[in-house]
Design a protein around this motif. Structure first.
Motif, mmCIF file in Angstrom:
data_model
loop_
_atom_site.group_PDB
_atom_site.id
_atom_site.type_symbol
_atom_site.label_atom_id
_atom_site.label_comp_id
_atom_site.label_asym_id
_atom_site.label_seq_id
_atom_site.Cartn_x
_atom_site.Cartn_y
_atom_site.Cartn_z
ATOM 1 N N ALA A 1 15.609 90.587 74.716
ATOM 2 C CA ALA A 1 15.437 89.989 76.039
ATOM 3 C C ALA A 1 16.677 89.210 76.473
ATOM 4 O O ALA A 1 17.114 89.310 77.619
ATOM 5 C CB ALA A 1 14.216 89.074 76.041
ATOM 6 N N ALA B 1 5.246 80.915 69.745
ATOM 7 C CA ALA B 1 5.668 82.314 69.616
ATOM 8 C C ALA B 1 6.303 82.849 70.885
ATOM 9 O O ALA B 1 7.211 83.676 70.834
ATOM 10 C CB ALA B 1 4.466 83.175 69.218
ATOM 11 N N ASN B 2 5.841 82.387 72.046
ATOM 12 C CA ASN B 2 6.368 82.923 73.307
ATOM 13 C C ASN B 2 7.329 81.955 73.993
ATOM 14 O O ASN B 2 7.657 82.129 75.157
ATOM 15 C CB ASN B 2 5.210 83.256 74.256
ATOM 16 N N GLU B 3 7.782 80.902 73.296
ATOM 17 C CA GLU B 3 8.688 79.930 73.896
ATOM 18 C C GLU B 3 10.077 80.540 74.044
ATOM 19 O O GLU B 3 10.566 81.246 73.163
ATOM 20 C CB GLU B 3 8.766 78.673 73.029
ATOM 21 N N THR B 4 10.727 80.253 75.173
ATOM 22 C CA THR B 4 12.055 80.820 75.447
ATOM 23 C C THR B 4 13.127 79.749 75.568
ATOM 24 O O THR B 4 14.222 80.033 76.056
ATOM 25 C CB THR B 4 12.015 81.651 76.741
ATOM 26 N N GLN C 1 16.264 86.709 71.296
ATOM 27 C CA GLN C 1 14.808 86.821 71.299
ATOM 28 C C GLN C 1 14.370 88.184 71.825
ATOM 29 O O GLN C 1 14.922 88.704 72.797
ATOM 30 C CB GLN C 1 14.203 85.712 72.174
ATOM 31 N N ARG C 2 13.378 88.741 71.132
ATOM 32 C CA ARG C 2 12.661 89.904 71.662
ATOM 33 C C ARG C 2 11.548 89.407 72.577
ATOM 34 O O ARG C 2 11.145 88.234 72.520
ATOM 35 C CB ARG C 2 12.040 90.723 70.535
ATOM 36 N N VAL C 3 11.034 90.273 73.403
ATOM 37 C CA VAL C 3 9.927 89.919 74.287
ATOM 38 C C VAL C 3 8.692 89.594 73.448
ATOM 39 O O VAL C 3 8.349 90.330 72.516
ATOM 40 C CB VAL C 3 9.629 91.067 75.277
ATOM 41 N N ASN C 4 8.044 88.460 73.784
ATOM 42 C CA ASN C 4 6.834 88.002 73.093
ATOM 43 C C ASN C 4 7.049 87.796 71.596
ATOM 44 O O ASN C 4 6.148 88.023 70.775
ATOM 45 C CB ASN C 4 5.681 88.987 73.314
ATOM 46 N N SER C 5 8.242 87.361 71.210
ATOM 47 C CA SER C 5 8.554 87.076 69.807
ATOM 48 C C SER C 5 9.286 85.743 69.719
ATOM 49 O O SER C 5 9.890 85.279 70.706
ATOM 50 C CB SER C 5 9.435 88.186 69.209
#
Length: 385
Positions: free
Chosen positions: A41, A73-76, A141-145
């Motif tokens: 991402a 887990a979904n924090e960016t 980061q990968r999406v939703n990781s």
């Protein structure tokens, strides 16, 4: 699976104010188990300095850095010092390397990260009470990781005087090659390194003999001579002793190269707590009936030059210890016409006095390329996502 490789282009040691350059390669390796494209991402990079302190020696106000230790887990949110002990006392603005990267099997993408190191930060230091550690952190980061972090530690040397220097605006003051294209950042970085070399040479090349009388309560022991008291890390400290004019016999002497690490009073855990000393090199010699003696102590390239922050101060010194006799020792001479063999045996017991003396010296940085040869840090680090 994506492999991330980060490599510092020049080595792991820099002067504050220099530009750090790092090449970052993202690779989707060919594999017999997986032959699909991979997606990332985003990826960002940032430099930060992490401060650690001994709780038994340093009293610091509470920090709010702990709120970043746990990541959803979904924090960016990119926090380069997440999960590290201590406090982040300095950081550069984060730079985005890319968004929405797609890599086919066997494909690689390369990116270049450049950032000027702050000139107002502390040097890298690992002491008994505090530590200052610099790191370049690449987050991706990968999406939703969860976010994955790749940290590349490096060393920073601080030379006082570079911060206040203003480069001339006229570029024609120095000769240039019209056939070579050079970016402005590279030009300034090169001039900064040249200026640092000139300042270090000017400060450490001055030589003037300093002579000190060595004496105790019983009388004069001898003289000590040294040609300078300002050195670069990596240099040798040379000193000479002259005991021929002394009234008190010196049996043994030792010279230790030491650093003195002291915590500023407002941050001391206990009022009047002792200073911490570290010995980096030592020379010891027995010198009874010795007229002259000398020593050479190397200043390690891996050591930290002297500095001062609002929390800690680091100073250098030569620590001398002398063992002298309470009795005047007459040198035994053999007459020229002596025909019989004479054997002289040293006494088994002798009454002695001991005393010490400290000589402050100044230790400055050196060329960072030279310091890179003995650095404990690697210029290359990698992770797999």
């Amino acid at each position: 699976m994506i492999e991330v490789l980060a490599q510092l282009s020049r080595g792991p040691v820099f002067l504050a104010g220099e530009m750090l350059e790092c090449g970052i390669v993202f690779t989707n390796p060919l594999s017999s188990t997986s032959a699909s494209s991979e997606m990332l991402a985003w990826a960002s990079a940032q430099i930060h300095c992490q401060f650690h302190s001994s709780e038994s020696r340093v009293a610091l106000p509470p920090s709010d850095d702990s709120k970043h230790d746990v990541q959803a887990a979904n924090e960016t949110v990119f926090v380069p010092n997440r999960g590290e002990r201590g406090q982040c006392i300095l950081s550069t603005p984060p730079k985005i390397l890319f968004c929405d990267l797609r890599l086919d099997p066997g494909e690689s993408k390369s990116y270049s990260y450049c950032e000027t190191l702050p000139v107002d930060g502390p040097p890298s230091f690992r002491g008994q009470s505090v530590k200052y550690v610099y790191k370049l952190t690449i987050g991706c980061q990968r999406v939703n990781s969860p976010i994955k972090l790749l940290r590349v530690p490096f060393r920073v040397l601080v030379l006082h005087g570079l911060k206040d220097y203003q480069f001339p605006q006229d570029e024609v003051v120095a000769p240039s090659n019209p056939f070579l294209e050079e970016e402005e950042g590279v030009k300034k970085d090169s001039r900064l390194a040249d200026l640092a070399t000139e300042l270090l040479m000017a400060a450490t090349s001055r030589r003037s003999l300093h002579v000190y009388n060595i004496s105790n309560s019983r009388g004069k022991v001898g003289k000590f001579g040294i040609f300078k008291t300002v050195y670069k890390i990596g240099e040798d400290i040379l000193g000479t002793f002259n005991f021929s004019e002394g009234d008190i016999p010196c049996l043994q002497y030792s010279v230790s190269l030491q650093t003195e690490e002291s915590i500023q009073e407002e941050f001391q855990r206990r009022h009047g707590q002792p200073v911490s000393y570290s010995t980096h090199a030592r020379h010891q010699e027995s010198c009874l009936h010795t007229a002259r003696s000398s020593f050479s102590l190397p200043v390690p390239l891996s050591s930290t030059p002297g500095f001062t922050t609002n929390i800690v101060s680091l100073k250098w010194r030569l620590h001398f210890e002398f063992v002298t006799s309470r009795e005047s020792g007459e040198a035994h001479t053999v007459p020229e016409n002596q025909s019989e063999t004479i054997t002289w045996t040293g006494v088994e017991q002798i009454e002695v006095d001991t005393f010490s003396w400290d000589l402050p010296i100044k230790v400055l940085p050196t060329n960072p390329v030279l310091a890179s040869y003995v650095s404990q840090f690697s210029s290359t680090n990698s992770i797999t996502i």
